[in-house]
Design a protein around this motif. Structure first.
Motif, PDB file in Angstrom:
ATOM      1  N   PHE A 155     -73.309  -0.661  16.389  1.00 21.99           N
ATOM      2  CA  PHE A 155     -73.864  -1.118  15.109  1.00 21.99           C
ATOM      3  C   PHE A 155     -75.270  -1.693  15.277  1.00 21.99           C
ATOM      4  N   LEU A 156     -75.577  -2.202  16.482  1.00 26.35           N
ATOM      5  CA  LEU A 156     -76.970  -2.618  16.729  1.00 26.35           C
ATOM      6  C   LEU A 156     -77.855  -1.378  16.626  1.00 26.35           C
ATOM      7  N   HIS A 180     -64.903 -23.212  15.635  1.00 21.58           N
ATOM      8  CA  HIS A 180     -64.524 -22.955  14.247  1.00 21.58           C
ATOM      9  C   HIS A 180     -64.142 -21.480  14.147  1.00 21.58           C
ATOM     10  N   PHE A 181     -62.896 -21.223  13.764  1.00 21.03           N
ATOM     11  CA  PHE A 181     -62.422 -19.842  13.592  1.00 21.03           C
ATOM     12  C   PHE A 181     -62.658 -19.454  12.134  1.00 21.03           C
ATOM     13  N   PHE A 182     -63.288 -18.308  11.966  1.00 26.28           N
ATOM     14  CA  PHE A 182     -63.706 -17.909  10.614  1.00 26.28           C
ATOM     15  C   PHE A 182     -62.701 -16.986   9.924  1.00 26.28           C
ATOM     16  N   LEU A 183     -62.675 -17.092   8.604  1.00 23.77           N
ATOM     17  CA  LEU A 183     -62.091 -16.040   7.774  1.00 23.77           C
ATOM     18  C   LEU A 183     -63.243 -15.111   7.401  1.00 23.77           C
ATOM     19  N   SER A 184     -62.956 -13.820   7.242  1.00 20.80           N
ATOM     20  CA  SER A 184     -64.067 -12.900   6.954  1.00 20.80           C
ATOM     21  C   SER A 184     -64.706 -13.213   5.600  1.00 20.80           C
ATOM     22  N   GLU A 185     -63.867 -13.606   4.625  1.00 25.95           N
ATOM     23  CA  GLU A 185     -64.425 -13.902   3.296  1.00 25.95           C
ATOM     24  C   GLU A 185     -65.284 -15.174   3.338  1.00 25.95           C
ATOM     25  N   GLU A 186     -64.937 -16.072   4.247  1.00 31.00           N
ATOM     26  CA  GLU A 186     -65.713 -17.311   4.420  1.00 31.00           C
ATOM     27  C   GLU A 186     -67.120 -16.979   4.943  1.00 31.00           C
ATOM     28  N   LEU A 187     -67.170 -16.133   5.987  1.00 34.10           N
ATOM     29  CA  LEU A 187     -68.470 -15.771   6.571  1.00 34.10           C
ATOM     30  C   LEU A 187     -69.326 -15.025   5.539  1.00 34.10           C
ATOM     31  N   GLU A 188     -68.661 -14.124   4.828  1.00 26.59           N
ATOM     32  CA  GLU A 188     -69.371 -13.345   3.815  1.00 26.59           C
ATOM     33  C   GLU A 188     -69.937 -14.266   2.728  1.00 26.59           C
ATOM     34  N   VAL A 217     -80.572 -13.170   2.101  1.00 27.22           N
ATOM     35  CA  VAL A 217     -80.354 -11.946   2.885  1.00 27.22           C
ATOM     36  C   VAL A 217     -79.517 -10.989   2.046  1.00 27.22           C
ATOM     37  N   THR A 218     -79.559  -9.712   2.441  1.00 26.23           N
ATOM     38  CA  THR A 218     -78.633  -8.739   1.863  1.00 26.23           C
ATOM     39  C   THR A 218     -77.606  -8.424   2.946  1.00 26.23           C
ATOM     40  N   ILE A 219     -76.336  -8.485   2.579  1.00 31.42           N
ATOM     41  CA  ILE A 219     -75.301  -8.139   3.563  1.00 31.42           C
ATOM     42  C   ILE A 219     -75.209  -6.621   3.612  1.00 31.42           C
ATOM     43  N   LEU A 220     -75.391  -6.067   4.821  1.00 31.74           N
ATOM     44  CA  LEU A 220     -75.375  -4.609   4.967  1.00 31.74           C
ATOM     45  C   LEU A 220     -73.972  -4.097   5.284  1.00 31.74           C
ATOM     46  N   GLU A 221     -73.283  -4.837   6.148  1.00 32.71           N
ATOM     47  CA  GLU A 221     -71.982  -4.340   6.590  1.00 32.71           C
ATOM     48  C   GLU A 221     -71.240  -5.458   7.315  1.00 32.71           C
ATOM     49  N   MET A 222     -69.888  -5.367   7.297  1.00 35.53           N
ATOM     50  CA  MET A 222     -69.082  -6.240   8.164  1.00 35.53           C
ATOM     51  C   MET A 222     -68.194  -5.340   9.013  1.00 35.53           C
ATOM     52  N   VAL A 223     -68.013  -5.724  10.270  1.00 37.36           N
ATOM     53  CA  VAL A 223     -67.336  -4.846  11.230  1.00 37.36           C
ATOM     54  C   VAL A 223     -66.294  -5.623  12.034  1.00 37.36           C
ATOM     55  N   PRO A 245     -62.150  -3.745   5.028  1.00 32.32           N
ATOM     56  CA  PRO A 245     -62.095  -5.213   4.896  1.00 32.32           C
ATOM     57  C   PRO A 245     -60.856  -5.847   5.537  1.00 32.32           C
ATOM     58  N   HIS A 246     -59.698  -5.179   5.453  1.00 34.81           N
ATOM     59  CA  HIS A 246     -58.497  -5.777   6.041  1.00 34.81           C
ATOM     60  C   HIS A 246     -58.576  -5.771   7.568  1.00 34.81           C
ATOM     61  N   VAL A 247     -59.199  -4.737   8.100  1.00 40.88           N
ATOM     62  CA  VAL A 247     -59.359  -4.648   9.558  1.00 40.88           C
ATOM     63  C   VAL A 247     -60.350  -5.712  10.029  1.00 40.88           C
ATOM     64  N   VAL A 248     -61.433  -5.862   9.279  1.00 39.91           N
ATOM     65  CA  VAL A 248     -62.425  -6.897   9.616  1.00 39.91           C
ATOM     66  C   VAL A 248     -61.727  -8.260   9.646  1.00 39.91           C
ATOM     67  N   GLY A 249     -60.979  -8.545   8.590  1.00 42.53           N
ATOM     68  CA  GLY A 249     -60.382  -9.878   8.421  1.00 42.53           C
ATOM     69  C   GLY A 249     -59.338 -10.227   9.460  1.00 42.53           C
ATOM     70  N   THR A 250     -58.755  -9.222  10.103  1.00 42.65           N
ATOM     71  CA  THR A 250     -57.699  -9.510  11.096  1.00 42.65           C
ATOM     72  C   THR A 250     -58.174  -9.181  12.514  1.00 42.65           C
ATOM     73  N   SER A 251     -59.469  -8.983  12.657  1.00 39.99           N
ATOM     74  CA  SER A 251     -60.009  -8.645  13.972  1.00 39.99           C
ATOM     75  C   SER A 251     -60.246  -9.916  14.798  1.00 39.99           C
ATOM     76  N   GLU A 252     -60.144  -9.766  16.111  1.00 45.58           N
ATOM     77  CA  GLU A 252     -60.344 -10.934  16.982  1.00 45.58           C
ATOM     78  C   GLU A 252     -61.805 -11.429  16.884  1.00 45.58           C
ATOM     79  N   HIS A 253     -62.738 -10.494  16.920  1.00 41.67           N
ATOM     80  CA  HIS A 253     -64.132 -10.827  16.626  1.00 41.67           C
ATOM     81  C   HIS A 253     -64.578  -9.940  15.477  1.00 41.67           C
ATOM     82  N   PHE A 254     -65.353 -10.489  14.576  1.00 38.42           N
ATOM     83  CA  PHE A 254     -65.969  -9.616  13.579  1.00 38.42           C
ATOM     84  C   PHE A 254     -67.430  -9.993  13.398  1.00 38.42           C
ATOM     85  N   MET A 255     -68.195  -9.000  12.950  1.00 38.58           N
ATOM     86  CA  MET A 255     -69.650  -9.177  12.884  1.00 38.58           C
ATOM     87  C   MET A 255     -70.135  -8.945  11.452  1.00 38.58           C
ATOM     88  N   ILE A 256     -71.065  -9.782  11.039  1.00 39.81           N
ATOM     89  CA  ILE A 256     -71.735  -9.546   9.755  1.00 39.81           C
ATOM     90  C   ILE A 256     -73.161  -9.091  10.078  1.00 39.81           C
TER      91      ILE A 256
END
Ligand SMILES: C[S@@+](CC[C@H](N)C(=O)[O-])C[C@H]1O[C@@H](n2cnc3c(N)ncnc32)[C@H](O)[C@@H]1O
Length: 285
Positions: A49-50, A209-217, A225-231, A269-280
């Protein structure tokens, strides 16, 4: 007044606890992303993704870059990189590995400091900024975490990409069930993490601090910023370390198939939210 003082002391103690942890873990952290197929999935998915969003050249900040895996990889690709971290032992390790990889000409600085204050860099200094592998989550209090996010955005050039990866809150419960189920007896601790995301350390890992994906978003939605993608970086394989490593070792063809399934699902989105690491991935306005 007294409460403010206690608050400041807690912040300093937490920061020093995290720094001590990473000073002692520099070798482990150097190996972390390449130790097995499971961890390589985090590394390679991030790199993929980089590649998708980085400009073809320029100066990149690797903030909280630790012993420098991403710094070295990007330097090898021809980017100029500045490595920034608050653990002196990690930076020392990075220095050795950078020389070993013969990319010292591409690595313009190795600088010690906290992402909460990157005053040494002018606004808009970088063609891309990375803060990967959970660095942001080591700032437990919300105000300072938000300050760090503002700093990451401030030093990014207008229209340039910013990549932030964190550790997922939901996956922590799956990981505990899979790898350290006896820890789940600490009901108050786990309920607190579930509710607040905050873990003060003391049970095998440092303060995070462990994040929820919706929290980070939601945090980045409020920024310029414009959010391009979450992975989801480990995606569907999250917490299934043994099974994934077995697959990669014993069944290379199926492993290839798995990678294809992974890349087709890792932005769901469900995969992002339950992933061990996720990236915005964001683009500065
Ligand atoms: C899990 S390591 C990630 C290293 C690297 N980015 C990666 O993805 O492999 C977390 C790093 O964050 C650094 N760190 C934690 N809090 C920090 C802070 N406030 N400022 C700068 N670095 C910090 C630690 O020293 C450590 O090197």
């Amino acid at each position: 007044m007294f409460q403010d003082l206690i608050f400041s002391v807690v912040i300093v103690l937490t920061r020093e606890m995290v720094r001590k942890y990473y000073n002692e873990q520099a070798q482990f952290e150097w190996r972390r992303l390449v130790q097995d197929a499971y961890h390589k999935l985090e590394f390679e998915t991030t790199l993929r993704f980089l590649k998708k969003y980085l400009p073809s050249d320029g100066l990149i900040l690797d903030a909280g870059g630790g012993p420098g895996r991403y710094t070295i990889e990007l330097a090898k690709q021809g980017y100029e990189v500045i490595l920034f971290d608050f653990s002196p032992a990690s930076l020392k390790k990075a220095g050795r590995q950078i020389r070993r990889a013969k990319v010292q000409d591409q690595v313009k600085q190795i600088t010690e400091g906290s992402i909460t204050d990157m005053g040494i860099f002018k606004d808009g200094s970088f063609d891309a900024v990375l803060c990967l592998g959970g660095t942001l989550g080591h700032i437990l209090d919300k105000i300072h975490r938000d300050q760090a996010i503002d700093e990451l955005i401030r030093v990014t050039k207008a229209r340039a990409p910013l990549f932030v990866s964190v550790i997922g809150r939901l996956a922590l419960f799956k990981a505990a069930l899979e790898s350290f189920p006896e820890e789940l007896r600490h009901k108050e601790l786990y309920l607190k993490i579930l509710e607040t995301g905050n873990y003060e350390g003391g049970h095998g890992f440092t303060a995070t601090h462990f994040f929820l994906s919706e929290e980070l978003e939601a945090i980045f939605q409020k920024k310029s910023v414009t959010i391009l993608e979450m992975v989801g970086l480990e995606g569907l394989a999250s917490t299934h370390r043994k099974k994934l490593n077995q697959l990669a070792r014993k069944y290379p063809k199926i492993w290839k198939n798995w990678q294809e399934y992974h890349y087709k699902t890792c932005t769901h989105p469900h995969v992002v939210g339950t992933s061990e690491h996720f990236m915005i991935i964001c683009q500065k306005s």
